[in-house]
Every structure is written in structure tokens, then in C-alpha cells.
Design a protein around this motif. Structure first.
Motif, PDB file in Angstrom:
ATOM      1  N   UNK A 252       0.803  -1.159   0.078  1.00  0.00           N
ATOM      2  CA  UNK A 252      -0.159   0.124   0.039  1.00  0.00           C
ATOM      3  C   UNK A 252       0.939   1.334  -0.111  1.00  0.00           C
ATOM      4  N   UNK A 253       1.794   1.304   0.788  1.00  0.00           N
ATOM      5  CA  UNK A 253       2.785   2.374   0.583  1.00  0.00           C
ATOM      6  C   UNK A 253       3.518   2.504  -0.658  1.00  0.00           C
ATOM      7  N   UNK A 254       3.793   1.368  -1.329  1.00  0.00           N
ATOM      8  CA  UNK A 254       4.220   1.663  -2.612  1.00  0.00           C
ATOM      9  C   UNK A 254       3.172   2.126  -3.856  1.00  0.00           C
ATOM     10  N   UNK A 255       2.105   1.676  -3.484  1.00  0.00           N
ATOM     11  CA  UNK A 255       0.879   2.010  -4.411  1.00  0.00           C
ATOM     12  C   UNK A 255       0.448   3.637  -3.903  1.00  0.00           C
ATOM     13  N   UNK A 256       0.883   4.092  -2.771  1.00  0.00           N
ATOM     14  CA  UNK A 256       0.477   5.382  -2.376  1.00  0.00           C
ATOM     15  C   UNK A 256       1.722   6.146  -3.258  1.00  0.00           C
ATOM     16  N   UNK A 257       2.741   5.726  -3.156  1.00  0.00           N
ATOM     17  CA  UNK A 257       3.883   6.645  -3.910  1.00  0.00           C
ATOM     18  C   UNK A 257       3.883   6.595  -5.376  1.00  0.00           C
ATOM     19  N   UNK A 258       3.229   5.663  -5.865  1.00  0.00           N
ATOM     20  CA  UNK A 258       2.666   5.529  -7.302  1.00  0.00           C
ATOM     21  C   UNK A 258       1.714   6.466  -7.637  1.00  0.00           C
ATOM     22  N   UNK A 259       0.654   6.508  -6.888  1.00  0.00           N
ATOM     23  CA  UNK A 259      -0.238   7.205  -7.208  1.00  0.00           C
ATOM     24  C   UNK A 259       0.205   8.743  -6.944  1.00  0.00           C
TER      25      UNK A 259
ATOM     26  N   UNK B  35      -7.850   8.617 -10.730  1.00  0.00           N
ATOM     27  CA  UNK B  35      -6.565   8.600  -9.963  1.00  0.00           C
ATOM     28  C   UNK B  35      -6.675   9.403  -8.685  1.00  0.00           C
ATOM     29  N   UNK B  36      -7.527  10.376  -8.522  1.00  0.00           N
ATOM     30  CA  UNK B  36      -7.863  11.038  -7.237  1.00  0.00           C
ATOM     31  C   UNK B  36      -8.712  10.003  -6.268  1.00  0.00           C
ATOM     32  N   UNK B  37      -9.454   9.367  -6.948  1.00  0.00           N
ATOM     33  CA  UNK B  37     -10.339   8.528  -6.091  1.00  0.00           C
ATOM     34  C   UNK B  37      -9.467   7.197  -5.522  1.00  0.00           C
ATOM     35  N   UNK B  38      -8.467   6.881  -6.469  1.00  0.00           N
ATOM     36  CA  UNK B  38      -7.866   5.616  -6.269  1.00  0.00           C
ATOM     37  C   UNK B  38      -6.892   6.145  -5.148  1.00  0.00           C
ATOM     38  N   UNK B  39      -6.206   7.338  -5.258  1.00  0.00           N
ATOM     39  CA  UNK B  39      -5.151   7.791  -4.283  1.00  0.00           C
ATOM     40  C   UNK B  39      -5.837   7.935  -2.570  1.00  0.00           C
ATOM     41  N   UNK B  40      -7.438   8.370  -2.714  1.00  0.00           N
ATOM     42  CA  UNK B  40      -7.886   8.398  -1.508  1.00  0.00           C
ATOM     43  C   UNK B  40      -8.314   6.923  -0.997  1.00  0.00           C
ATOM     44  N   UNK B  41      -8.646   5.982  -1.772  1.00  0.00           N
ATOM     45  CA  UNK B  41      -8.766   4.703  -1.228  1.00  0.00           C
ATOM     46  C   UNK B  41      -7.643   4.007  -0.804  1.00  0.00           C
ATOM     47  N   UNK B  42      -6.482   4.287  -1.525  1.00  0.00           N
ATOM     48  CA  UNK B  42      -5.105   3.775  -0.848  1.00  0.00           C
ATOM     49  C   UNK B  42      -4.863   4.573   0.320  1.00  0.00           C
ATOM     50  N   UNK B  43      -5.321   5.720   0.649  1.00  0.00           N
ATOM     51  CA  UNK B  43      -4.791   6.397   1.760  1.00  0.00           C
ATOM     52  C   UNK B  43      -5.521   5.849   2.900  1.00  0.00           C
TER      53      UNK B  43
ATOM     54  N   UNK C  42       2.893  10.073  -7.435  1.00  0.00           N
ATOM     55  CA  UNK C  42       3.737  10.476  -8.531  1.00  0.00           C
ATOM     56  C   UNK C  42       2.952  10.909  -9.830  1.00  0.00           C
ATOM     57  N   UNK C  43       1.844  10.001  -9.951  1.00  0.00           N
ATOM     58  CA  UNK C  43       1.125  10.361 -11.028  1.00  0.00           C
ATOM     59  C   UNK C  43       0.257  11.661 -11.093  1.00  0.00           C
ATOM     60  N   UNK C  44       0.166  12.234  -9.989  1.00  0.00           N
ATOM     61  CA  UNK C  44      -0.690  13.521  -9.678  1.00  0.00           C
ATOM     62  C   UNK C  44      -0.014  14.705  -9.976  1.00  0.00           C
TER      63      UNK C  44
END
Length: 200
Positions: A90-97, A116-124, A99-101
Motif C-alpha cells: 500500500x505504501x508503494x501504491x501510495x507513492x505511485x499514485x 486517479x484521485x479516487x484511487x489515491x483516496x482509497x489507498x490512503x 507520483x502520477x498526480x
């Protein structure tokens, strides 16, 4: 995997090698085990019957909906490792998301980056949940207690009659070593000292 299901004495010995039999904890002759009201097996201390699995589980922690299984004496270390791996992913996915913003103040940008914003919020949210779960389990492991014992102390007979905060606590280092490095089941009755005459 098997969380440490309690089995009858006859089932326990069938098909086992001498090495496997040596891993079964020896109980003092004076210890009387209580019988489970559901499956009628002799229940060792710290075991609990899980209504969802329909089994008694040794050193029962909780029934986890994420893995659809109980967490007990045999699989609790693997469960803590699972939480750690989940947190790393999840921390890796957080960093990937993150970096895409790239932020712009326009309606067009919001339309193209909504998912992308929605996935970033869910990952958080999932990252915070996984981190809290991992930290709470590591705290309980360091204290040599379980989620069930922590939440239901007032209902558990061997803790309700005990003056000590936790009769199984042997210090953080020994608790962590026993949890992560010991490869055998533990006879918790040999460690229990209620410090009063009430039976467990």
C-alpha cells in the motif's frame, strides 16, 4: 492454514512422527482442562470456540474477514507478516499514485484525473487501516496477549480471577522471541499464575 485447531487426544497422535509428537506441549498432571460447550473437546487455556469456523482454536486471537479464517497460535505470526506485506504494498501504491498526480486548477484536469484521485483516496484509507492493524497486533504480541483477551478480559475466567494484568507476559524481548521464533505449541497452563486461590 490451520490456526491451531484443538483436536481430541486420539486425533492428535494419529499419523504423527516422533518429531511431531515432541512439538505437542506437555501439561502438568494437576491441570484440569475444561470442555467446550459446542464441540465437547478438552479446551486448553487461551483457546476459544469460533462460531464461524465451528472449531476451537488454540491461543485464539480473532476471526479475520480478510483471510476468511481464524487467527490463532499456529498462523498468528504469518498473519502479522501478511499485514506488514500489505502495508509495504500500500505504501508503494501510495507513492505511485502520488507520483502520477500533477495539480492544475481546471475542470478538464479534474475530469481526466478523477479516478486517479479516487484511487489515491482509497489507498490512503487502506494504508491507515493496515498501519493501525499492524501496530496494534505488534503491541499485543509484545505484551503476549490476544485481541480476544484484550477486548473481553472481564468475561474470560482465567483473566477475571487473576490479579496480574497479564499472567502470560514475560517481557517484550521474550514475548517477541516466543511469538516469532518458537516453532512449537505452548502449554499456557504452565505459565499461568493467578496469584490467588480461585480456579481458572
Amino acid at each position: 492454514m490451520d490456526p491451531g485447531y484443538v483436536v481430541s487426544d486420539e486425533e492428535e497422535k494419529v499419523g504423527m512422527s516422533d518429531e511431531q509428537k515432541a512439538l505437542i506441549p506437555e501439561l502438568p498432571q494437576t491441570v484440569k482442562l475444561r470442555r467446550c460447550g459446542y464441540c465437547m473437546l478438552k479446551q486448553p487455556m487461551r483457546a476459544k470456540h469460533c462460531q464461524l469456523c465451528q472449531h476451537c482454536v488454540r491461543r485464539y486471537d480473532h476471526h479475520c474477514p480478510w483471510i476468511e479464517n481464524c487467527v490463532g497460535e499456529r498462523n498468528h505470526p504469518v498473519f502479522v507478516a501478511y499485514l506488514a506485506v500489505q502495508l509495504v504494498v500500500l505504501l508503494w501504491a501510495f507513492q505511485v499514485a502520488w507520483s502520477g498526480l500533477y495539480f492544475e486548477q481546471s475542470w478538464e484536469w479534474l475530469k481526466h484525473n478523477f479516478f486517479l484521485l479516487l484511487s489515491f483516496l482509497l489507498i490512503t484509507i487502506f494504508t491507515v487501516v493496515a498501519m493501525l492493524l499492524l501496530v496494534s497486533h505488534l503491541y499485543l504480541v509484545a505484551c503476549n496477549t490476544t485481541t480476544w483477551e484484550f477486548m473481553s478480559r472481564h468475561r474470560i475466567s482465567y483473566l477475571r480471577h487473576c490479579e496480574a494484568e497479564n499472567p502470560f507476559d514475560r517481557g517484550v524481548v521474550l514475548n517477541l522471541w516466543r511469538f516469532f521464533c518458537a516453532c512449537r505449541l505452548v502449554a499456557w497452563e504452565t505459565m499461568y499464575s493467578p496469584e490467588e486461590d480461585n480456579p481458572a
